[in-house]
Each structure stands twice: as C-alpha cells, then as structure tokens.
Write an enzyme that holds these catalytic residues in place. Structure first.
Site, PDB file in Angstrom:
ATOM      1  N   GLY A 221       0.836  -1.462  -0.088  1.00  0.00           N
ATOM      2  CA  GLY A 221       0.006   0.140   0.012  1.00  0.00           C
ATOM      3  C   GLY A 221       1.038   1.275  -0.072  1.00  0.00           C
ATOM      4  O   GLY A 221       2.050   1.025  -0.449  1.00  0.00           O
ATOM      5  N   SER A 222       0.206   2.460   0.579  1.00  0.00           N
ATOM      6  CA  SER A 222       1.020   3.690   0.464  1.00  0.00           C
ATOM      7  C   SER A 222       2.234   3.692   1.441  1.00  0.00           C
ATOM      8  O   SER A 222       2.188   2.970   2.473  1.00  0.00           O
ATOM      9  CB  SER A 222       0.115   4.670   0.612  1.00  0.00           C
ATOM     10  N   THR A 223       3.017   4.586   1.111  1.00  0.00           N
ATOM     11  CA  THR A 223       4.458   4.682   2.205  1.00  0.00           C
ATOM     12  C   THR A 223       3.797   5.340   3.171  1.00  0.00           C
ATOM     13  O   THR A 223       4.278   4.912   4.311  1.00  0.00           O
ATOM     14  CB  THR A 223       5.275   5.537   1.334  1.00  0.00           C
ATOM     15  N   THR A 225       0.849   4.605   5.041  1.00  0.00           N
ATOM     16  CA  THR A 225       0.302   3.595   5.894  1.00  0.00           C
ATOM     17  C   THR A 225       1.381   2.606   6.210  1.00  0.00           C
ATOM     18  O   THR A 225       1.575   2.164   7.239  1.00  0.00           O
ATOM     19  CB  THR A 225      -0.864   2.840   4.923  1.00  0.00           C
ATOM     20  N   GLY A 226       2.570   2.614   5.437  1.00  0.00           N
ATOM     21  CA  GLY A 226       3.600   1.615   5.656  1.00  0.00           C
ATOM     22  C   GLY A 226       4.066   2.317   7.176  1.00  0.00           C
ATOM     23  O   GLY A 226       4.696   1.426   7.721  1.00  0.00           O
ATOM     24  N   GLU A 243       5.634  -3.269   0.724  1.00  0.00           N
ATOM     25  CA  GLU A 243       5.708  -2.921  -0.585  1.00  0.00           C
ATOM     26  C   GLU A 243       4.933  -1.731  -0.862  1.00  0.00           C
ATOM     27  O   GLU A 243       3.717  -1.669  -0.610  1.00  0.00           O
ATOM     28  CB  GLU A 243       4.966  -4.039  -1.492  1.00  0.00           C
ATOM     29  N   CYS A 277       1.712  -0.153  -9.181  1.00  0.00           N
ATOM     30  CA  CYS A 277       2.740   0.535  -8.183  1.00  0.00           C
ATOM     31  C   CYS A 277       4.223   0.673  -9.004  1.00  0.00           C
ATOM     32  O   CYS A 277       4.762   1.581  -9.125  1.00  0.00           O
ATOM     33  CB  CYS A 277       3.146  -0.365  -6.934  1.00  0.00           C
TER      34      CYS A 277
HETATM   35  P1  NAD Z   1      -3.390   2.548   1.516  1.00  0.00           P
HETATM   36  O1  NAD Z   1      -2.099   2.591   2.300  1.00  0.00           O
HETATM   37  O2  NAD Z   1      -4.236   3.534   1.506  1.00  0.00           O
HETATM   38  O3  NAD Z   1      -4.160   1.172   1.945  1.00  0.00           O
HETATM   39  C1  NAD Z   1      -3.590  -0.151   1.929  1.00  0.00           C
HETATM   40  C2  NAD Z   1      -4.344  -1.041   3.060  1.00  0.00           C
HETATM   41  O4  NAD Z   1      -3.867  -0.502   4.262  1.00  0.00           O
HETATM   42  C3  NAD Z   1      -5.732  -0.787   3.096  1.00  0.00           C
HETATM   43  O5  NAD Z   1      -6.201  -2.210   3.243  1.00  0.00           O
HETATM   44  C4  NAD Z   1      -6.203   0.034   4.117  1.00  0.00           C
HETATM   45  O6  NAD Z   1      -7.380  -0.171   4.767  1.00  0.00           O
HETATM   46  C5  NAD Z   1      -5.029  -0.307   5.077  1.00  0.00           C
HETATM   47  N1  NAD Z   1      -4.700   0.357   6.377  1.00  0.00           N
HETATM   48  C6  NAD Z   1      -4.952   1.892   6.192  1.00  0.00           C
HETATM   49  N2  NAD Z   1      -4.326   2.532   7.285  1.00  0.00           N
HETATM   50  C7  NAD Z   1      -4.147   1.163   7.931  1.00  0.00           C
HETATM   51  C8  NAD Z   1      -3.106   1.430   9.272  1.00  0.00           C
HETATM   52  N3  NAD Z   1      -3.077   2.458  10.192  1.00  0.00           N
HETATM   53  N4  NAD Z   1      -2.716   0.151   9.721  1.00  0.00           N
HETATM   54  C9  NAD Z   1      -2.934  -0.805   8.890  1.00  0.00           C
HETATM   55  N5  NAD Z   1      -3.576  -0.852   7.766  1.00  0.00           N
HETATM   56  C10 NAD Z   1      -3.929   0.347   7.216  1.00  0.00           C
HETATM   57  O7  NAD Z   1      -2.997   2.143  -0.016  1.00  0.00           O
HETATM   58  P2  NAD Z   1      -3.722   2.020  -1.248  1.00  0.00           P
HETATM   59  O8  NAD Z   1      -4.316   3.739  -1.774  1.00  0.00           O
HETATM   60  O9  NAD Z   1      -4.926   1.299  -1.090  1.00  0.00           O
HETATM   61  O10 NAD Z   1      -3.020   1.537  -2.347  1.00  0.00           O
HETATM   62  C11 NAD Z   1      -2.258   2.390  -3.338  1.00  0.00           C
HETATM   63  C12 NAD Z   1      -0.835   2.652  -2.951  1.00  0.00           C
HETATM   64  O11 NAD Z   1      -0.288   1.233  -2.600  1.00  0.00           O
HETATM   65  C13 NAD Z   1       0.178   3.342  -3.845  1.00  0.00           C
HETATM   66  O12 NAD Z   1       1.078   4.381  -3.115  1.00  0.00           O
HETATM   67  C14 NAD Z   1       0.956   2.296  -4.431  1.00  0.00           C
HETATM   68  O13 NAD Z   1       2.268   2.505  -5.338  1.00  0.00           O
HETATM   69  C15 NAD Z   1       0.865   1.303  -3.445  1.00  0.00           C
HETATM   70  N6  NAD Z   1       1.441  -0.336  -4.081  1.00  0.00           N
HETATM   71  C16 NAD Z   1       2.610  -0.639  -3.867  1.00  0.00           C
HETATM   72  C17 NAD Z   1       2.967  -2.026  -4.352  1.00  0.00           C
HETATM   73  C18 NAD Z   1       4.239  -2.453  -4.299  1.00  0.00           C
HETATM   74  O14 NAD Z   1       4.296  -3.740  -4.578  1.00  0.00           O
HETATM   75  N7  NAD Z   1       5.290  -1.875  -3.896  1.00  0.00           N
HETATM   76  C19 NAD Z   1       1.946  -2.707  -4.956  1.00  0.00           C
HETATM   77  C20 NAD Z   1       0.424  -1.918  -5.064  1.00  0.00           C
HETATM   78  C21 NAD Z   1       0.441  -0.817  -4.621  1.00  0.00           C
END
Ligand code: NAD
Length: 469
Positions: A221-223, A225-226, A243, A277
């Site tokens: 997911g997003s940096t 949230t990571g 990731e 991504c």
């Molecule tokens: P996001 O970070 O908004 O959400 C991802 C997940 O995290 C969701 O299921 C969400 O409910 C959960 N989440 C949110 N807050 C949380 C918290 N505090 N603790 C735990 N979980 C939480 O990301 P998104 O908008 O769904 O996805 C898009 C992003 O993902 C882009 O930045 C994209 O580059 C990245 N991405 C990376 C890869 C990779 O392999 N590096 C692959 C696909 C997407």
C-alpha cells in the site's frame, strides 16, 4: 464451477451490517460487502491459531498439494472471478487486466506451491556443522491495496501458507468483494480457519498490525500507511515485508528506436490504467529522439480504447475511486498551469457517471513539477527532456522512493551500465513492470523493504533457525 451469482451470494453475509460497493465505471451497485469489526478480527485470529499447527505439521508436500488444488479451483472459477473483479475494481476483462489478473493468481500460487526451499548447510568443516532451516512463523497478517486486489493477495498468502503459516487477510475497503470471492474459492481446498478475510476499515488493519498473536505483516500500500504499520507493529517486534509507493523513472538512451519501443513504453506506463505500483511514472528522453518518442507514444496511446470494463473492446478502465481521480486531476492541472504541453488527454468529462480520466501525455515539463515529483497512480505520463546521461540518472534518483525503473536501448551493455547507477529495487531493460513469480521483487528507499516471489519470497515467510552442532 460456480455461476457469477452463486459466487457473489457466497460472500454476501446474511448477518451484520454491509456496505454497498459501486462499480467505478457506472456508479451502479456491484454487491454488499460485510463490515467486519475488531471483534471479528479477534475471532479470525483465534481460529487461525487453532488451525495453524496441523497445517504446519502437513509438511511441504501436503501443503503444496493443497495449494495446487486451490490454484485449480481458481481456474475453474476464473471467468466469474474476472467478472467480479472488473465490476468492482473497474479494470477491463480484456487486455492485461481482469482475466489476466485471475490467471496470474493461479500461476503465482502454483509457483509458491512448488518452489523448493531446502535447509542450507552453512558450515561443515569437520569440526563445526551449522544448518539454516526455515520454520513456520505462525500467524501472518496480509494487508492489501485496491489496484491489483486479487493478485497482490495471492503474492502475500501463497508463500505464507506454503511455509506453514495461517493468514488473516485485510483487503482494501475499496475492493473487498474481489478478495472475499478469491479467498472463498481458494478455501474450497484448505482447512477451515486457516485463511480468513476480515473486510473492515483502517482500524481493523491497525489492530491487525499491533495484535500480539500476529508474528508477521505482509503489507502492500502507500508509504504513509507503511510508516504507520512500522509504528504499530513495533511493540511486538513483528517481521514486516513492506511493498510501498513508487514513482518509477524510465530513461530512453539516444540510440533507441522510438517506433519499436512505443507499444512497450505504453503498457509499461498505462497497465491497469496507470494504477500500478511499479509502472513507468516519469519518462526521461534524450533530446535527439524526444520529438519522435512523443509522436510515436501519442499514436499508440490515442488508439487504446478506454471505457466500461465489461465491454470486450476496452483495454483501459476508470480510476477505481474518486479520491484517486482527484489526485490525477490535480496533478495534471498543475502541469497545465505551469505551461507544460499536453500531447493527449488532460480534459476529463466531469459530468459522466464513472471515474474516467483520459489517457494523458504531457511534454516539455519541468522535473520539479508535481506531476513528475509525486506518485500520480493514474493514466498520466510526464515526458521530460534530457541532454546528458548524468543529468537523467541524477533526476531518476532524485526522489525518496525507488521501486522500479527502466532503461531503453538496443545496446544492452550500455543499458546495464546505466541500470546499475539507478537506485531502485528492480531496473528493467527495454520493458517496465514485467514481474515474474520466480524473480525477487521489492523496493529500495521509502518504497519499502523485504522481497517477494521465488525462493527469496518463501524465506521471507519463514522463521530462520540455525541448528549448530
Ligand atoms: P493505502 O495505504 O491507503 O491502503 C492499503 C491498505 O492499508 C488498505 O487495506 C487499508 O485499509 C490499510 N490501512 C490503512 N491504514 C492502516 C493502518 N493505520 N494500519 C494498517 N492498515 C491500514 O494504499 P492504497 O491507496 O490502497 O494503495 C495504493 C498505494 O499502494 C500506492 O502508493 C501504490 O504505489 C502502493 N502499492 C505498492 C505496491 C508494491 O508492490 N510496492 C503494489 C501495489 C500498490
């Protein structure tokens, strides 16, 4: 084989609150997603803990057999899964989209099931003997995004299950139905309680990543949230594979043939309508061939049909959600206001029902424009002119993310030399974003850490133990 309606009804809960999921192409309802809470999460974790020891005891052979059957089950329901994925995520059935994603789920699961990870003898010199083994970690939490919801789930759960772990999956709140359906199909072949989906919001993800019974989080997911997950997992010192976001650069060297590479450049940037991504997000083109690349890429891009994913003619779809549409719109507007030249698109129809943003190419844009510097995650590609290779490499490396990158040239030695100078987890030559289940994949800098796929991916879901003596 199930029909689409039985697949959908199998994941729609009879009890408890639900949320209506809308098709991003039409605004019409797709289905009702259960709204799970932290209480459901706790129950899922209890069930996983009860089932995991017997699953681990099956050994690699038994687990591989079950996972291969699960891959067969995905194939039996492939068309129904693709129909649901297209309706919920928006991606077309056709092209490298919904059917492609479901097919890749079966492929990745089979590779996770059959890749061999043997104990390694590290030292054996007559006096000392040390072996490195990989044991199950225990309970794994898998938290995923909305762009490739089924495939990324398989990337997380395939190696986790293979290594003897139980998994609790927390899908994106934008695409829960796709993940619920995929897991219900996979679960036809797995013991009850081993693999559970909790279709809740961010608070459920946050609780999962701090829960003391969970030993590892696989997060995509997003940096931002990571970083939140790093913090919430710190109290229990969880293992993490992160990731995260990217903003991939591509560098085209002056000897490249613009016409020959235009199609691959297009798909490198616009696969899944740019919501990928490791897609090409910033294209650096040498002055000598800048105009020709712009012309050839525009010709390819203009011919790619965008529309409702269920129409077999389309190969590009809507943005999955309005928030993402607004990000792309803001960034393209900032580029236009700076005086950059729009080659194609940049003119959305705000009155239509779906989140469609037209395929957009922007030339003569400054490197510090937000459309270049921020992850746009949509169908808009800035094309930046360069005259010296050092300048191009410096600009490519100038951001705090480094997921993928690419170098384009018929001279492979020259391209490899440039590739080695780029700070990114993967650098492709003459393609972009071509992931492979046997080849490790992961980010550098703030694109995350840890590797997925192949043997390295299995190791990341095992607990290393040295037997010394
Ligand atoms: P996001 O970070 O908004 O959400 C991802 C997940 O995290 C969701 O299921 C969400 O409910 C959960 N989440 C949110 N807050 C949380 C918290 N505090 N603790 C735990 N979980 C939480 O990301 P998104 O908008 O769904 O996805 C898009 C992003 O993902 C882009 O930045 C994209 O580059 C990245 N991405 C990376 C890869 C990779 O392999 N590096 C692959 C696909 C997407």
């Amino acid at each position: 084989m199930e029909t689409y309606d039985t697949l959908l009804s199998s994941i729609t809960s009879a009890e408890g609150p639900t949320r209506t999921i809308l098709n991003p192409a039409t605004g019409e309802p797709v289905g009702e997603a259960p709204v799970h809470t932290v209480e459901h999460l706790n129950q899922a974790i209890e069930g996983a803990a009860a089932t995991q020891p017997a699953w681990a005891a099956l050994g690699h052979k038994g687990r591989s057999e079950a996972l291969l059957k699960a891959a067969d089950a995905i194939e039996r329901s492939a068309e129904e899964l693709a129909q649901l994925l297209s309706r919920e995520q928006g991606k077309p059935l056709n092209g490298p989209n919904a059917r492609f994603e479901v097919g890749a789920c079966a492929t990745w699961l089979r590779v996770a099931a059959t890749t061999v990870l043997e104990p390694e003898t590290v030292v054996d010199d007559g006096q000392t003997r040390a072996e490195l083994h990989y044991k199950p970690i225990g309970l794994v939490g898998a938290i995923g995004p909305w762009n490739w919801p089924m495939l990324i789930t398989v990337w997380q759960i395939g190696p986790a299950l293979r290594m003897g772990n139980a998994v609790v999956v927390k899908p994106s709140e934008y695409t829960p139905l796709s993940v619920l359906a995929l897991i219900s199909v996979i679960n036809q072949e797995l013991p009850d309680g081993l693999l559970t989906v909790i279709s809740g919001g961010r608070e459920v993800g946050a609780r999962l990543s701090e829960h003391p019974a969970i030993s590892k989080i696989m997060f995509t997911g997003s940096t931002a949230t990571g970083k939140a997950i790093i913090k919430s997992s710190a109290g229990t010192v969880k293992r993490l594979t992160l990731e995260l976001g990217g903003n991939d650069a591509g560098i085209i060297l002056p000897d490249a043939d613009p016409k020959a590479i235009a199609q691959d450049l297009f798909w490198g940037a616009f696969i899944n309508t740019g919501q990928t991504c490791a897609a090409l997000k910033r294209l650096y083109v040498h002055d000598d061939i800048y105009d020709a690349v712009c012309e050839e890429l525009t010709a390819v891009a203009a011919a790619m049909p965008m529309g409702n994913g269920l129409d077999e003619n389309n190969v590009l779809g809507p943005l999955q959600n309005k928030a993402q549409f607004d990000i792309v719109d803001r960034l393209v507007t900032s580029a236009k206001e700076s005086g950059a030249r729009v080659l194609l698109g940049g003119n959305p129809d705000y009155d239509q029902p779906g989140n469609f943003y037209p395929t957009t190419l922007v030339a003569d844009i400054d490197n510090d424009n937000p459309l270049v510097a921020e992850e746009q995650f949509g169908p808009a590609l800035p094309i930046i002119r360069y005259s010296s290779l050092d300048e191009a490499v410096e600009k490519a490396n100038g951001l705090d993310v480094g997921l993928g990158a690419s170098v384009w040239s018929p001279n492979l030695d020259a391209a490899r030399e440039v590739a080695a100078r780029i700070d990114a987890g993967t650098v492709w030559i003459n393609s972009h974003g071509m992931v492979n289940p046997l080849i490790p994949f992961g980010g550098s800098k703030q694109s995350g850490y840890g590797l997925e796929f192949g043997v390295e991916g299995l190791k990341a879901l095992g607990l290393p133990q040295v037997i010394n003596g």
